[in-house]
Design an enzyme around this catalytic site. Structure first.
Site, short mmCIF file in Angstrom:
data_model
loop_
_atom_site.label_atom_id
_atom_site.label_comp_id
_atom_site.label_asym_id
_atom_site.label_seq_id
_atom_site.Cartn_x
_atom_site.Cartn_y
_atom_site.Cartn_z
N GLU A 51 0.89 -1.17 0.00
CA GLU A 51 0.00 0.00 0.00
C GLU A 51 0.92 1.21 0.00
O GLU A 51 1.45 1.61 1.03
CB GLU A 51 -0.88 -0.07 1.24
CG GLU A 51 -2.16 0.71 1.10
CD GLU A 51 -2.11 1.97 1.90
OE1 GLU A 51 -1.87 3.03 1.27
OE2 GLU A 51 -2.29 1.90 3.13
N CYS A 97 -2.08 8.73 2.74
CA CYS A 97 -1.84 8.31 1.35
C CYS A 97 -3.08 8.57 0.53
O CYS A 97 -3.02 8.60 -0.69
CB CYS A 97 -1.34 6.90 1.25
SG CYS A 97 -2.22 5.80 2.25
C1 UN1 Z 1 -3.06 5.73 4.86
O1 UN1 Z 1 -2.96 6.93 4.71
O2 UN1 Z 1 -2.08 4.96 4.78
O3 UN1 Z 1 -8.90 6.28 3.98
C2 UN1 Z 1 -4.34 5.07 5.25
C3 UN1 Z 1 -8.26 6.89 4.84
C4 UN1 Z 1 -7.90 6.16 6.10
C5 UN1 Z 1 -6.70 5.31 5.91
C6 UN1 Z 1 -5.53 5.96 5.25
N1 UN1 Z 1 -9.01 5.33 6.47
O4 UN1 Z 1 -7.92 8.06 4.70
#
Ligand code: UN1
Length: 509
Positions: A260, A294
């Site tokens: 990821e 992310c």
């Molecule tokens: C991340 O930034 O690695 O959808 C995860 C989202 C959160 C998870 C982000 N539930 O922004």
């Protein structure tokens, strides 16, 4: 800082554990400084050769026992983990906010994601379904079943210091795996707090020591995990650069990985958008977690007819943002994680300007009372051309690039024309536009939303993305399958041994 005391965070601890037992390590000290106020919170020790070996061996032993516990019984343990997290939500959320810098609301939200995935995993522990197939041979039964893999290595990033670990471990455990967690070296104390909460539950239930392991360290320890053939699956969250190196190493030993990695997420604001809805989604997406998710919104692709109006609304909204101590619930935006992140933010703004970007809301580093850590920056907005190199990159900071479009097809092609493919969304009340965006000629991302922003995915869906985001899926839906091995079984219960494909094979005696 009552929560530090409550969560038993000491000035110095090993931070390496086989479960309830801490394992001594003479590895290098990793100090954790809060980006909130620059204070040293505490330190852990990087796992050295000896402690790493001890932990992996304990994990291997634990797996032999744990895999024989019925899955619903493993689910019952995860249910209790969820209960323990409910009790600790306040304190753990505060620690997340203090060590990582995200707003308190988001710190609590992160713990809520941990609780939610536990609930999800409990239900799943009574499912883990395989299929039954029809055999082409008489008196044969064919079906598939799912078995655990063994040790699951979890490498997590600083920006979600606890939730992403929970997505992986809750699923890994109910599937019968044991876990070895390497948290980010920027947020080791969150992992220490979580370890202690889980260890209490595990101890009360006589879960074998080694099911829930923790190793501290940076790149070297991460590389050790990716090379280690005793770890059949490595689930890693972080930069695309890290992911490419890790994927190659794990693949070289034919191990499995779930990746990821980076995102460069865009929102298309259509001519048929409800602009007030668009505003909340876009601003939260861009400045939430100070742009360090992310899933953060990095690009807005806005229809020409509403470009000027929406731009004005954005500027007004940005002027109202309160930047400051994230533990003060009235602030919207906390600090970036560290000085290196601030430097990258400044460089990106410089490069944006050099290549012709026009700042609509200026950036900058804040100084003075409350901003002593030097990590507080102003969320900014720049009008850009979509092909600019900096716009193609993920900068982990609150920089929002905006650009106009005329036709939906053009907007979709701008949205897809970046190397990353995590999250995307369209704001529109037009059904045709929404369905086009979600269809085969639409968004190429792992996540595509309508009338919500790019961040804040719920745990029930599979989370992850395409292209340089790495292709992995974690959390909900049938992501659990990546944590198990599939076995196809064919059983002959008849008195003949017919061969498949009608092959005749006789032996005369
Ligand atoms: C991340 O930034 O690695 O959808 C995860 C989202 C959160 C998870 C982000 N539930 O922004």
């Amino acid at each position: 800082m009552e929560f530090l005391h409550h969560l038993q965070i000491q000035a110095s601890q090993s931070g390496n554990a086989t479960g309830s037992n801490w394992v001594h390590s003479s590895g290098e000290k990793i100090e954790s400084f809060s980006p909130v106020n620059g204070q040293l919170i505490g330190a852990v020790a990087e796992a050295d050769e000896e402690s790493y070996e001890k932990i992996i061996q304990q994990a291997q032993e634990a797996f032999l026992i744990w895999r024989n516990w019925p899955a619903p019984r493993r689910g019952e343990i995860v249910r209790q983990v969820g209960e323990a997290l409910r009790k600790e939500k306040d304190a753990l959320g505060r620690l997340v906010s203090y060590e990582m810098g995200k707003s308190l609301q988001e710190g609590w939200g992160e713990v809520q994601e941990m609780i939610d995935i536990c609930d999800f995993a409990v239900g799943l522990s009574r499912q883990l379904y395989g299929l039954t197939m029809q055999s082409e041979r008489p008196a044969h039964r064919m079906y598939e079943q799912w078995h655990p893999l063994g040790i699951v290595g979890i490498i997590s990033a600083f920006n979600f210091p606890v939730a992403v670990w929970a997505w992986n471990s809750a699923l890994a455990w109910i599937c019968g795996n044991v876990t070895v967690w390497k948290p980010s070296e920027k947020t080791p104390l969150c992992s220490v707090a979580v370890q202690q909460i889980i260890a209490r539950v595990f101890e009360q239930n006589q879960v074998p020591e080694g099911v829930n392991c923790l190793v501290q360290g940076g790149r070297t320890v991460g590389e050790k995990i990716s090379r280690d053939h005793r770890i059949p699956l490595v689930s890693a969250t972080g930069s695309t650069r890290m992911g490419k190196a890790l994927a190659a190493t794990v693949a070289a030993r034919l191990g499995k990985s779930i990746l990821e990695l980076g995102g460069n997420n865009a929102v298309i604001v259509s001519k048929d958008a409800d602009l007030s809805m668009a505003l909340i989604g876009c601003v939260f997406g861009a400045v939430g977690t100070a742009g360090q998710r992310c899933t953060s919104t990095r690009r807005l692709i806005i229809h020409q007819s509403v470009y000027e109006r929406f731009q004005q609304q954005l500027i007004k909204a940005y002027q109202q943002l309160k930047i400051g101590n994230p533990l003060d619930a009235s602030n919207h935006v906390g600090p970036l994680i560290d000085q290196a992140a601030v430097d990258q933010y400044l460089q990106a703004i410089e490069r944006c300007k050099e290549s012709g970007g026009k700042m609509l809301v200026e950036g900058g580093v804040l100084s003075g009372p409350g901003y002593e850590s030097g990590c507080y920056v102003k969320p900014c907005v720049a009008a850009v051309h979509p092909n600019m190199e900096i716009v193609q990159q993920e900068t982990f900071a609150p920089i929002l690039y905006i650009m106009p479009y005329q036709e939906l097809e053009e907007a979709i092609s701008i949205q897809n024309a970046v190397p990353q493919g995590l999250s995307s969304s369209i704001i529109t009340l037009n059904l045709r536009e929404a369905e086009t965006f979600l269809g085969v000629n639409g968004s190429d991302c792992g996540i595509a939303n309508v009338n919500i922003g790019t961040s804040g995915a719920e745990i029930g869906g599979a989370f992850g993305g395409e292209k340089e985001t790495g292709g992995g899926r974690e959390s909900g839906s049938d992501s659990w399958k990546a944590y198990m091995r599939r076995q196809t079984n064919t059983i002959n219960w008849g008195s003949q041994l017919p061969l498949a494909q009608g092959i005749q094979f006789t032996i005369t005696d």
